[in-house]
Motif scaffolding. Structure first.
Motif, mmCIF file in Angstrom:
data_model
loop_
_atom_site.group_PDB
_atom_site.id
_atom_site.type_symbol
_atom_site.label_atom_id
_atom_site.label_comp_id
_atom_site.label_asym_id
_atom_site.label_seq_id
_atom_site.Cartn_x
_atom_site.Cartn_y
_atom_site.Cartn_z
ATOM 1 N N SER A 599 0.801 -1.229 0.000
ATOM 2 C CA SER A 599 0.000 0.000 0.000
ATOM 3 C C SER A 599 0.836 1.283 0.000
ATOM 4 C CB SER A 599 -0.972 0.027 1.195
ATOM 5 O OG SER A 599 -2.032 -0.878 0.967
ATOM 6 N N SER A 600 2.099 1.188 -0.338
ATOM 7 C CA SER A 600 2.954 2.377 -0.381
ATOM 8 C C SER A 600 2.686 3.168 -1.655
ATOM 9 C CB SER A 600 4.429 1.979 -0.320
ATOM 10 O OG SER A 600 4.784 1.230 -1.479
ATOM 11 N N GLU A 601 3.037 4.443 -1.616
ATOM 12 C CA GLU A 601 2.911 5.272 -2.819
ATOM 13 C C GLU A 601 3.814 4.720 -3.924
ATOM 14 O OE1 GLU A 601 0.547 7.500 -4.397
ATOM 15 O OE2 GLU A 601 0.665 8.298 -2.376
ATOM 16 N N TYR A 602 4.951 4.207 -3.521
ATOM 17 C CA TYR A 602 5.890 3.592 -4.466
ATOM 18 C C TYR A 602 5.238 2.432 -5.207
ATOM 19 C CZ TYR A 602 9.565 0.147 -5.631
ATOM 20 O OH TYR A 602 10.335 -0.814 -6.245
ATOM 21 N N LEU A 603 4.601 1.521 -4.471
ATOM 22 C CA LEU A 603 3.979 0.358 -5.100
ATOM 23 C C LEU A 603 2.745 0.761 -5.900
ATOM 24 C CD1 LEU A 603 3.897 -2.791 -5.346
ATOM 25 C CD2 LEU A 603 2.328 -2.758 -3.395
ATOM 26 N N LYS A 610 -2.095 -1.899 -7.638
ATOM 27 C CA LYS A 610 -3.136 -1.311 -6.794
ATOM 28 C C LYS A 610 -3.601 -2.238 -5.672
ATOM 29 C CE LYS A 610 -3.341 2.139 -9.780
ATOM 30 N NZ LYS A 610 -2.675 3.416 -9.478
ATOM 31 N N GLU A 611 -3.349 -3.531 -5.810
ATOM 32 C CA GLU A 611 -3.892 -4.502 -4.858
ATOM 33 C C GLU A 611 -2.797 -5.012 -3.931
ATOM 34 O OE1 GLU A 611 -4.219 -5.124 -8.284
ATOM 35 O OE2 GLU A 611 -6.113 -4.050 -8.428
ATOM 36 N N SER A 612 -2.821 -4.576 -2.687
ATOM 37 C CA SER A 612 -1.886 -5.083 -1.680
ATOM 38 C C SER A 612 -2.479 -4.817 -0.309
ATOM 39 C CB SER A 612 -0.512 -4.408 -1.817
ATOM 40 O OG SER A 612 -0.587 -3.031 -1.488
ATOM 41 N N PRO A 613 -2.017 -5.543 0.720
ATOM 42 C CA PRO A 613 -2.571 -5.335 2.062
ATOM 43 C C PRO A 613 -2.073 -4.030 2.678
ATOM 44 C CG PRO A 613 -0.817 -6.966 2.129
ATOM 45 C CD PRO A 613 -1.034 -6.631 0.678
ATOM 46 N N ALA A 614 -2.533 -3.744 3.887
ATOM 47 C CA ALA A 614 -2.043 -2.572 4.617
ATOM 48 C C ALA A 614 -0.578 -2.788 4.994
ATOM 49 C CB ALA A 614 -2.889 -2.353 5.872
ATOM 50 N N PRO A 615 0.166 -1.720 5.240
ATOM 51 C CA PRO A 615 1.568 -1.883 5.653
ATOM 52 C C PRO A 615 1.672 -2.654 6.964
ATOM 53 C CG PRO A 615 1.080 0.409 5.112
ATOM 54 C CD PRO A 615 -0.227 -0.307 5.155
ATOM 55 N N MET A 616 2.849 -3.245 7.200
ATOM 56 C CA MET A 616 3.074 -3.991 8.437
ATOM 57 C C MET A 616 2.906 -3.068 9.635
ATOM 58 S SD MET A 616 6.296 -6.447 7.619
ATOM 59 C CE MET A 616 6.148 -7.802 6.437
ATOM 60 N N PHE A 617 2.207 -3.588 10.648
ATOM 61 C CA PHE A 617 1.875 -2.748 11.796
ATOM 62 C C PHE A 617 1.605 -3.604 13.012
ATOM 63 C CE2 PHE A 617 -1.475 -0.738 14.407
ATOM 64 C CZ PHE A 617 -0.792 0.394 14.815
#
Length: 744
Positions: A599-603, A610-617
Motif C-alpha cells: 500500500s505504499s505510494e511507491y507500489l 493497486k492490490e496489496s494489504p495494509a503496511p506492516m503494523f
C-alpha cells in the motif's frame, strides 16, 4: 385544504416506507407536509446517525480530562489544566463542496467554528483534511481551487489561523471530494455553555443572520449518493458570510460571559428544527415557536422552508426571563438580528405557528438521536477484494537497478500526495492571532500557544485511506497511531481525538463492513493510547450512482476515517521540529525497518500495483516507540524528529533535509530489500538527528530498536549507498513545483 402526504411523498424526502409508518404511529395520525419534512431531516443519516450509532457507542469516551460526553454538546471538551479547557471538533462538508466548492468549503469552516464558540470557547486554530480526484482532470482542478479559496477566504476573514492539514489525490474521489474542517478553541472551565432549554416562559431567540432559502434539505442532501441530478440541488448548498460570523462570535461570547442565557446552540444541519428539538429534548421541556417572527431575507417563505433552512451565521438562544433587553442591546451593538421567536413550555412538544395558525405539532424527543429516531443494525459482508489484496507477493516486484532509484526519488518527490502543499497553505493565514509556533520551524503536528499561559495545544489530522481500504481495522489503527506519532514527534502528549468518518452508502453490506472494521480499529488504538473519542461526524453516501450502474463498493470513495487529535505541550522547551539542524549531525532510524512495500505510494503509483494489504503494523510496538521517543525528547537527546509515512524513509529524510538546505549521506541495510528500506511504508518508525557528542547517551537511553543511518551533510546531495540520487536544490524544485504545475 392541503392534501396529506403519502408514502411516495415520504420516499421523495428520503424516508423509508417503514419510517413513514412509524411517524404516523408517533403522531397518532398522518403528518402534514411540514411535519413530514421535519421528520425527514431529523431522521436523515446526517442528523440521526441511524446507521452508525450502534457502533459509535462502542468507542472509548472516558478519561480524567473529559468534561463533556461525546455527542452531548456541540463539540468535544477536555480539561487542559489551570482552569482551562479545550473545545475541538471535526466535521465534513463533502456533498456541498462537490456541487459548489467555494461556498461548500467556506460554510464548512463557518459551521465548525460556530460549534466551538457556541460552547463559550474562542477558536484559536483550524486544520483541514481534503481529498480530491485525479489532478489531470479539469473538474478536479476546479474543485481544488474552489475549496482552497473558500477555506482561505472564510478563515482569513474570520480571523482564525489555519495551521495545518492534509491533502490527498486519488481517482476514487473524482466525483466525491472530501472536505473535513477541524477547529479548536479555549475557554475557562466555569464558562461552558450548554445546548439545553428549560424554565417555562423563558424566551427563545434567533440571533445572527436573517433566514433565507439556502440549505433547505441540506441534511437530506448530505444523506444520499451523488448522481447526475445532484447539480440541480444547488439551493441545498449554504452561503456564508465570515464578517457576520466574526460579529456573531463576539456577541455570543459576551452573552455567555454575562450569563444571560439558559442554553445556546448553533444552527447547522436542519436549522431551526434541529436546534429547537435537540435543546428541548436535553432540557426535557418543549417550545412554542412563532415562525412569522423569524427575520427573513426572502418574502413568502413557507413554514417548512423557515424550519429547514440552513442559512449560516445563526444561533438559537434560550434567554433568562428578564434579561431580554440586556441581550438585545448586545446584539444591537454588534449590528445583528436578535428576535424573540417563542417561549419554553412544559409540554415536551414543539408547537410551530405561522401567523397564529398551528402548522406543526411534534414531540421533541421522537425527532432526535437517542429518542425516537430510528436505529438500525445493518448487515455487512467482507468484499471480495479483501482476500485478493492479501495475495500480494513482494517477490513478484523486481527490485530497481541503480538508475531506477534516481527515477523513483524524483517521481515520489513530485507526486501530488507527497509534494509540498505550499500552493494551498500559502492561501491560508497562519499568523493571525500570533499563537502558531510552526511558521519558520515546522513540526509533524501544529503547536499553538494558549495565550497568557505557557501551555500549547498540539493538533493534527491524519488518515491514509488506501491503508483503510486494504484493511479497515488495521488501517484505522494506523490512522490513530500516526496522529499520536505526529503529536509525540512535535513534543506533545496525546490527549483525545475527534473523528470524521467518510464512507460510501451504508446500505451496501461491503461498505458497512469497511465502517465496522474501521470502528473496531479506532477503538483498539484509542484504548492503547488513552485518547478517548470526544465526538465528531459521520459522512455516509460519499458514493456516485451513474445511470444504469448498480452502485457497489467500487463506486464509493476509499473509506476515510479522518482522525483529528489533540495533544498538550507544557512550555516550548520540549517542542520538537522535523528539520535537520547542523552539518555533521548523526541520523538514526527509530523503530524497525521491514521488507514491506504494501500500500505504499511507491507500489501503488510508481509500480502501478493497486492490490496489496495494509503496511506492516503492530499496535503494541507502535506504543513502545512513542514512549521511547517521549523520553529522548524530554532528556534533550535529539535535534529533530520526523515520522515516516507516505513515500517512506527517503521522503522523511528529504523533508528533514530540504527545509534548511542540507543534504544527507546514509547507508541502507543488506538485511532488507533496498526499495522496501527506502520507500516502504511499514509503520512505527521515526527519523531523528542527534549531535555527534550525544551518540553514546542516545544509544544508551533509546528504549526501542534503532539503526544508525548516516550523517547530515552540507554538500547539497541526497546520497544513499554512495550513490547520489538527487541534489537538494533539484529535490526542492520538484517538491515545491509539483502542485503549481497542475494548478497555476
Amino acid at each position: 385544504m392541503e392534501a396529506l402526504p403519502t408514502v411516495d411523498t415520504a420516499k421523495k424526502l428520503g424516508l423509508l416506507p417503514e419510517e413513514f409508518e412509524k411517524i404516523k404511529e408517533i403522531l397518532g395520525r398522518t403528518p402534514n407536509f411540514t411535519e413530514l419534512s421535519i421528520f425527514s431531516v431529523m431522521w436523515s443519516e446526517h442528523c440521526s446517525y441511524k446507521n452508525s450509532i450502534v457502533w459509535l457507542k462502542t468507542l472509548p469516551k472516558d478519561s480524567p480530562r473529559m468534561l463533556a460526553k461525546a455527542g452531548e454538546e456541540n463539540a468535544g471538551l477536555v480539561d487542559i489544566g489551570d482552569g482551562l479547557a479545550c473545545c475541538f471538533k471535526i466535521e465534513s462538508h463533502n456533498h456541498p463542496s462537490a456541487v459548489e466548492p467555494y461556498q461548500g468549503a467556506a460554510t464548512g469552516v463557518g459551521g465548525i467554528n460556530r460549534d466551538i464558540f457556541t460552547m463559550g470557547a474562542r477558536p484559536i486554530a483550524q486544520l483541514n483534511s481534503l481529498r480530491f480526484g485525479n489532478l489531470e482532470l479539469e473538474r478536479t482542478k476546479w474543485l481544488v481551487k474552489g475549496v482552497v479559496k473558500g477555506i482561505g477566504d472564510y478563515g482569513n476573514s474570520f480571523g482564525i489561523p489555519t495551521v495545518g492539514g492534509e491533502v490527498y489525490f486519488d481517482d476514487c474521489y473524482n466525483v466525491n471530494p472530501l472536505v473535513n474542517a477541524f477547529s479548536a478553541g479555549i475557554l475557562k472551565n466555569g464558562k461552558i455553555a450548554k445546548a439545553t432549554s428549560y424554565g417555562v416562559g423563558n424566551p427563545v431567540f434567533i440571533v445572527g443572520s436573517a433566514t433565507g432559502k439556502d440549505g433547505i434539505h441540506g441534511a437530506t442532501f448530505a444523506s444520499e449518493d451523488i448522481s447526475e441530478k445532484t447539480a440541480e440541488k444547488l439551493p441545498a448548498v449554504q452561503v456564508g458570510d465570515p464578517f457576520q460570523e466574526k460579529l456573531l462570535l463576539e456577541a455570543t461570547l459576551e452573552i455567555i460571559d454575562k450569563e444571560l442565557y439558559i442554553g445556546i446552540q448553533d444552527m447547522g444541519a436542519a436549522g431551526i428544527i434541529c436546534s429547537t428539538s435537540e435543546m428541548s429534548t436535553k432540557g426535557e421541556h418543549g417550545m412554542e415557536i412563532w415562525l412569522d417572527k423569524v427575520p427573513m431575507r426572502q418574502p413568502n417563505m413557507k413554514p417548512f422552508e423557515i424550519l429547514l433552512s440552513e442559512s449560516q451565521e445563526r444561533m438559537l438562544i434560550v434567554a433568562k426571563k428578564g434579561k431580554e433587553e440586556e441581550m438585545k442591546a448586545i446584539f444591537d451593538k454588534w449590528d445583528l438580528n436578535c428576535a424573540q421567536i417563542g417561549v419554553v413550555t412544559d409540554t415536551k412538544r414543539l408547537h410551530f405557528y405561522m401567523n397564529g395558525e398551528l402548522v406543526a405539532d411534534v414531540p421533541a424527543k421522537d425527532l432526535v438521536l437517542g429518542g425516537g429516531a430510528p436505529v438500525y443494525y445493518r448487515e455487512w459482508k467482507e468484499p471480495a477484494y479483501y482476500q485478493e489484496y492479501k495475495k500480494f507477493d513482494i517477490d513478484k516486484i523486481h527490485e530497481p537497478n541503480p538508475e531506477g532509484y534516481v527515477k523513483i526519488a524524483k517521481y515520489l518527490l513530485s507526486h501530488p500526495n507527497i509534494a509540498s502543499k505550499k500552493w494551498i497553505y500559502q492561501q491560508y493565514d497562519s499568523m493571525v492571532g500570533t499563537a502558531f509556533t510552526g511558521v519558520n520551524e515546522p513540526s509533524d503536528a501544529a503547536v499553538v500557544n494558549v495565550k497568557g499561559t505557557n501551555k500549547n495545544i498540539v493538533i493534527t489530522v491524519d488518515c491514509n485511506s488506501r491503508y483503510v481500504k486494504a484493511d479497515p481495522e488495521v488501517g484505522c489503527m494506523i490512522a490513530v497511531s500516526e496522529a499520536a506519532r505526529n503529536v509525540v514527534c512535535a513534543g506533545g502528549e496525546p490527549v483525545a481525538i475527534t473523528n470524521n468518518l467518510n464512507f460510501g452508502n451504508p446500505y451496501l453490506p461491503e461498505v458497512y463492513w469497511q465502517f465496522v472494521g474501521a470502528i473496531k480499529g479506532m477503538k483498539a488504538a484509542c484504548e492503547k493510547f488513552g485518547t478517548p473519542v470526544t465526538g465528531g461526524n459521520v459522512s455516509f453516501y460519499n458514493q456516485s450512482t451513474p445511470k444504469n450502474v448498480v452502485a457497489g463498493v467500487e463506486s464509493a470513495v476509499n473509506p476515510t476515517p479522518t482522525i483529528g487529535m489533540l495533544g498538550l505541550l507544557e512550555g516550548v522547551e520540549n517542542k520538537m521540529t522535523l528539520s535537520f539542524k547542523n552539518e555533521g549531525d548523526l541520523i538514526y532510524l527509530i523503530g524497525l525497518p521491514k521488507n514491506c512495500i504494501s500500500s505504499s505510494e511507491y507500489l501503488y503509483s510508481y509500480c502501478k500495483v493497486k492490490e496489496s494489504p495494509a503496511p506492516m503494523f503492530d499496535l503494541d510496538y507502535e506504543f513502545s516507540v512513542h514512549q521511547a521517543l517521549k523520553k529522548l525528547i524530554a532528556n534533550k537527546l535529539i535535534q529533530s524528529a520526523h515520522d515516516i509515512s507516505e513515500g517512506g524513509l527517503f521522503i522523511a529524510l528529504a523533508e528533514s533535509a530540504m527545509h534548511k538546505g542540507f543534504g544527507f549521506n546514509i547507508l541502507t541495510s543488506p538485511t532488507y530489500r533496498k526499495d522496501a528500506f527506502l520507500f516502504g511504508e511499514s509503520q512505527s518508525r521515526v527519523v531523528v538527528s542527534i549531535k555527534p557528542e550525544q551518540k553514546e547517551a542516545f544509544e544508551k537511553n533509546c528504549q526501542t530498536d534503532f539503526t544508525f543511518l548516516g550523517k547530515v551533510t552540507k554538500d547539497n546531495y541526497f546520497t544513499v549507498d554512495n550513490q547520489v540520487l538527487i541534489t537538494t536544490e533539484e529535490a526542492k524544485k520538484l517538491y515545491e513545483g509539483a502542485l503549481p504545475s497542475y494548478l497555476d
